[in-house]
Design a protein around this motif. Structure first.
Motif, PDB file in Angstrom:
ATOM      1  N   ALA A  21       0.832  -1.205   0.000  1.00 44.11           N
ATOM      2  CA  ALA A  21       0.000   0.000   0.000  1.00 44.11           C
ATOM      3  C   ALA A  21       0.869   1.260   0.000  1.00 44.11           C
ATOM      4  O   ALA A  21       0.586   2.220  -0.719  1.00 44.11           O
ATOM      5  CB  ALA A  21      -0.940  -0.011   1.199  1.00 44.11           C
ATOM      6  N   ALA A  22       1.937   1.263   0.784  1.00 38.00           N
ATOM      7  CA  ALA A  22       2.843   2.421   0.811  1.00 38.00           C
ATOM      8  C   ALA A  22       3.516   2.618  -0.542  1.00 38.00           C
ATOM      9  O   ALA A  22       3.691   3.757  -0.990  1.00 38.00           O
ATOM     10  CB  ALA A  22       3.888   2.241   1.915  1.00 38.00           C
ATOM     11  N   ASP A  23       3.853   1.525  -1.211  1.00 37.90           N
ATOM     12  CA  ASP A  23       4.454   1.632  -2.541  1.00 37.90           C
ATOM     13  C   ASP A  23       3.452   2.225  -3.539  1.00 37.90           C
ATOM     14  O   ASP A  23       3.829   3.012  -4.409  1.00 37.90           O
ATOM     15  CB  ASP A  23       4.938   0.266  -3.029  1.00 37.90           C
ATOM     16  N   VAL A  24       2.181   1.864  -3.411  1.00 35.91           N
ATOM     17  CA  VAL A  24       1.146   2.429  -4.281  1.00 35.91           C
ATOM     18  C   VAL A  24       1.001   3.923  -4.003  1.00 35.91           C
ATOM     19  O   VAL A  24       0.895   4.732  -4.922  1.00 35.91           O
ATOM     20  CB  VAL A  24      -0.194   1.680  -4.109  1.00 35.91           C
ATOM     21  N   VAL A  25       1.016   4.314  -2.730  1.00 37.46           N
ATOM     22  CA  VAL A  25       0.951   5.734  -2.383  1.00 37.46           C
ATOM     23  C   VAL A  25       2.137   6.470  -2.998  1.00 37.46           C
ATOM     24  O   VAL A  25       1.983   7.571  -3.540  1.00 37.46           O
ATOM     25  CB  VAL A  25       0.892   5.929  -0.851  1.00 37.46           C
ATOM     26  N   ASP A  26       3.309   5.868  -2.940  1.00 39.35           N
ATOM     27  CA  ASP A  26       4.493   6.473  -3.537  1.00 39.35           C
ATOM     28  C   ASP A  26       4.298   6.670  -5.043  1.00 39.35           C
ATOM     29  O   ASP A  26       4.741   7.664  -5.611  1.00 39.35           O
ATOM     30  CB  ASP A  26       5.725   5.608  -3.270  1.00 39.35           C
ATOM     31  N   LEU A  27       3.607   5.739  -5.685  1.00 42.66           N
ATOM     32  CA  LEU A  27       3.335   5.827  -7.117  1.00 42.66           C
ATOM     33  C   LEU A  27       2.348   6.941  -7.444  1.00 42.66           C
ATOM     34  O   LEU A  27       2.553   7.700  -8.393  1.00 42.66           O
ATOM     35  CB  LEU A  27       2.791   4.478  -7.621  1.00 42.66           C
ATOM     36  N   VAL A  28       1.288   7.066  -6.660  1.00 39.20           N
ATOM     37  CA  VAL A  28       0.206   7.993  -7.026  1.00 39.20           C
ATOM     38  C   VAL A  28       0.444   9.434  -6.580  1.00 39.20           C
ATOM     39  O   VAL A  28      -0.166  10.349  -7.128  1.00 39.20           O
ATOM     40  CB  VAL A  28      -1.173   7.496  -6.535  1.00 39.20           C
ATOM     41  N   SER A  30       3.062  12.259  -6.598  1.00 41.95           N
ATOM     42  CA  SER A  30       4.351  12.714  -7.111  1.00 41.95           C
ATOM     43  C   SER A  30       5.027  13.640  -6.104  1.00 41.95           C
ATOM     44  O   SER A  30       4.392  14.108  -5.146  1.00 41.95           O
ATOM     45  CB  SER A  30       4.158  13.459  -8.430  1.00 41.95           C
ATOM     46  N   LEU A  31       6.295  13.927  -6.324  1.00 36.94           N
ATOM     47  CA  LEU A  31       6.992  14.879  -5.447  1.00 36.94           C
ATOM     48  C   LEU A  31       6.337  16.251  -5.503  1.00 36.94           C
ATOM     49  O   LEU A  31       6.246  16.949  -4.489  1.00 36.94           O
ATOM     50  CB  LEU A  31       8.474  14.955  -5.823  1.00 36.94           C
ATOM     51  N   GLY A  32       5.840  16.641  -6.671  1.00 39.76           N
ATOM     52  CA  GLY A  32       5.119  17.909  -6.795  1.00 39.76           C
ATOM     53  C   GLY A  32       3.848  17.915  -5.977  1.00 39.76           C
ATOM     54  O   GLY A  32       3.518  18.911  -5.324  1.00 39.76           O
ATOM     55  N   ASP A  33       3.110  16.798  -5.992  1.00 34.45           N
ATOM     56  CA  ASP A  33       1.894  16.677  -5.175  1.00 34.45           C
ATOM     57  C   ASP A  33       2.228  16.848  -3.694  1.00 34.45           C
ATOM     58  O   ASP A  33       1.509  17.519  -2.954  1.00 34.45           O
ATOM     59  CB  ASP A  33       1.238  15.304  -5.356  1.00 34.45           C
ATOM     60  N   ARG A  34       3.319  16.259  -3.285  1.00 32.73           N
ATOM     61  CA  ARG A  34       3.724  16.313  -1.878  1.00 32.73           C
ATOM     62  C   ARG A  34       4.134  17.728  -1.498  1.00 32.73           C
ATOM     63  O   ARG A  34       3.775  18.213  -0.422  1.00 32.73           O
ATOM     64  CB  ARG A  34       4.865  15.340  -1.625  1.00 32.73           C
ATOM     65  N   GLN A  35       4.876  18.388  -2.362  1.00 36.46           N
ATOM     66  CA  GLN A  35       5.330  19.743  -2.071  1.00 36.46           C
ATOM     67  C   GLN A  35       4.162  20.722  -2.021  1.00 36.46           C
ATOM     68  O   GLN A  35       4.130  21.635  -1.217  1.00 36.46           O
ATOM     69  CB  GLN A  35       6.358  20.196  -3.114  1.00 36.46           C
ATOM     70  N   ARG A  36       3.189  20.514  -2.875  1.00 35.57           N
ATOM     71  CA  ARG A  36       2.024  21.386  -2.987  1.00 35.57           C
ATOM     72  C   ARG A  36       1.041  21.154  -1.837  1.00 35.57           C
ATOM     73  O   ARG A  36       0.331  22.055  -1.422  1.00 35.57           O
ATOM     74  CB  ARG A  36       1.363  21.112  -4.342  1.00 35.57           C
ATOM     75  N   GLY A  37       0.977  19.937  -1.351  1.00 34.39           N
ATOM     76  CA  GLY A  37      -0.016  19.564  -0.343  1.00 34.39           C
ATOM     77  C   GLY A  37      -1.211  18.949  -1.032  1.00 34.39           C
ATOM     78  O   GLY A  37      -2.039  19.658  -1.604  1.00 34.39           O
ATOM     79  N   LEU A 128     -11.595   1.820   5.906  1.00 38.11           N
ATOM     80  CA  LEU A 128     -10.280   2.446   5.773  1.00 38.11           C
ATOM     81  C   LEU A 128      -9.224   1.358   5.867  1.00 38.11           C
ATOM     82  O   LEU A 128      -9.043   0.739   6.913  1.00 38.11           O
ATOM     83  CB  LEU A 128     -10.076   3.501   6.865  1.00 38.11           C
ATOM     84  N   LEU A 129      -8.530   1.120   4.755  1.00 43.49           N
ATOM     85  CA  LEU A 129      -7.505   0.087   4.722  1.00 43.49           C
ATOM     86  C   LEU A 129      -6.173   0.583   5.264  1.00 43.49           C
ATOM     87  O   LEU A 129      -5.329  -0.219   5.659  1.00 43.49           O
ATOM     88  CB  LEU A 129      -7.319  -0.418   3.287  1.00 43.49           C
ATOM     89  N   GLY A 130      -5.986   1.894   5.271  1.00 40.21           N
ATOM     90  CA  GLY A 130      -4.744   2.450   5.797  1.00 40.21           C
ATOM     91  C   GLY A 130      -4.669   3.942   5.549  1.00 40.21           C
ATOM     92  O   GLY A 130      -5.319   4.471   4.661  1.00 40.21           O
ATOM     93  N   PHE A 131      -3.871   4.609   6.370  1.00 35.03           N
ATOM     94  CA  PHE A 131      -3.609   6.034   6.216  1.00 35.03           C
ATOM     95  C   PHE A 131      -2.094   6.216   6.178  1.00 35.03           C
ATOM     96  O   PHE A 131      -1.381   5.675   7.022  1.00 35.03           O
ATOM     97  CB  PHE A 131      -4.209   6.843   7.366  1.00 35.03           C
ATOM     98  N   TYR A 132      -1.614   6.976   5.194  1.00 32.61           N
ATOM     99  CA  TYR A 132      -0.190   7.132   4.970  1.00 32.61           C
ATOM    100  C   TYR A 132       0.176   8.602   4.839  1.00 32.61           C
ATOM    101  O   TYR A 132      -0.650   9.431   4.448  1.00 32.61           O
ATOM    102  CB  TYR A 132       0.234   6.385   3.696  1.00 32.61           C
ATOM    103  N   ILE A 133       1.416   8.907   5.138  1.00 38.55           N
ATOM    104  CA  ILE A 133       1.990  10.235   4.970  1.00 38.55           C
ATOM    105  C   ILE A 133       3.069  10.107   3.891  1.00 38.55           C
ATOM    106  O   ILE A 133       3.928   9.222   3.969  1.00 38.55           O
ATOM    107  CB  ILE A 133       2.632  10.751   6.275  1.00 38.55           C
ATOM    108  N   ALA A 134       3.015  11.000   2.892  1.00 36.98           N
ATOM    109  CA  ALA A 134       4.020  11.004   1.829  1.00 36.98           C
ATOM    110  C   ALA A 134       4.727  12.351   1.825  1.00 36.98           C
ATOM    111  O   ALA A 134       4.076  13.397   1.762  1.00 36.98           O
ATOM    112  CB  ALA A 134       3.359  10.747   0.478  1.00 36.98           C
ATOM    113  N   THR A 135       6.045  12.324   1.956  1.00 34.35           N
ATOM    114  CA  THR A 135       6.863  13.531   1.905  1.00 34.35           C
ATOM    115  C   THR A 135       7.978  13.294   0.890  1.00 34.35           C
ATOM    116  O   THR A 135       8.092  12.194   0.331  1.00 34.35           O
ATOM    117  CB  THR A 135       7.497  13.850   3.280  1.00 34.35           C
TER     118      THR A 135
END
Length: 148
Positions: A21-28, A30-37, A128-135
Motif C-alpha cells: 500500500a505504501a508503494d502504491v501511495v508512492d506511485l500515485v 508525485s513529489l510535486g503533489d507532496r510539495q504542494r499539499g 479504511l484500509l490504511g492512512f499514509y503520509i508522503a513527503t
C-alpha cells in the motif's frame, strides 16, 4: 517504500499489506503533489484490489504547515464527494494518504490527520484500509493508526 518495489501485477494484489500500500501511495503522489499539499484517496474493490485514485489539492495555507489549517475540516471537505460515491458501491475500501511538504517526522500534524481520516471513515461506514503520509523523504504509515 518505493513504487519501484511494485510487481507488474500489483493491481491484482490486495492492498491490505502495508508495504505494498505504501508503494502504491508512492506511485500515485508525485513529489510535486507532496510539495504542494495533496490528499489522495485510493479506491479499492471489495477484495481490496486497486481501482482508482482521486487527488485533491489542499488549501494554499497548508504548504506552510500552519496550525491554522484544521485537519478535520479539510479532511471532511475533501472526502465529502468520495463518501457520496462510496455509498453507491458498498464494501469499497479506501487508502488515504496525505502528501505534504516538510520533514517526514511531524508527529503532531500526522496524528491530527490520521485521527481525522479515521474518524470520518468510521462515521461514514467506509472501510479504511490504511492512512499514509508522503513527503519528499518517502512514505510512512503513522503508528497512531494502530492506536485509533
Amino acid at each position: 517504500m518505493s513504487f519501484d518495489n511494485l510487481t507488474p501485477a500489483w493491481t491484482d494484489q490486495p492492498l491490505t499489506n502495508p508495504g505494498v500500500a505504501a508503494d502504491v501511495v508512492d506511485l500515485v503522489l508525485s513529489l510535486g503533489d507532496r510539495q504542494r499539499g495533496t490528499f489522495a484517496v485510493v479506491l479499492c474493490d471489495p477484495d481490496d484490489h486497486y481501482r482508482a485514485t482521486v487527488l485533491i489539492d489542499l488549501p494554499s495555507e497548508f504548504d506552510h504547515l500552519s496550525p491554522v489549517v484544521d485537519a478535520a475540516e479539510v479532511c471532511t471537505t475533501a472526502l465529502k464527494p468520495i463518501i457520496a460515491a462510496v455509498d453507491t458501491a458498498p464494501d469499497t475500501g479506501v487508502i488515504l494518504a496525505l502528501g505534504r511538504p516538510g520533514h517526514a517526522n511531524l508527529p503532531d500534524l500526522d496524528a491530527e490527520w490520521t485521527k481525522a481520516a479515521t474518524t470520518i471513515c468510521t462515521t461514514a461506514n467506509i472501510r479504511l484500509l490504511g492512512f499514509y503520509i508522503a513527503t519528499k523523504e518517502g512514505v510512512h504509515h503513522p503508528n497512531s493508526l494502530a492506536a485509533a
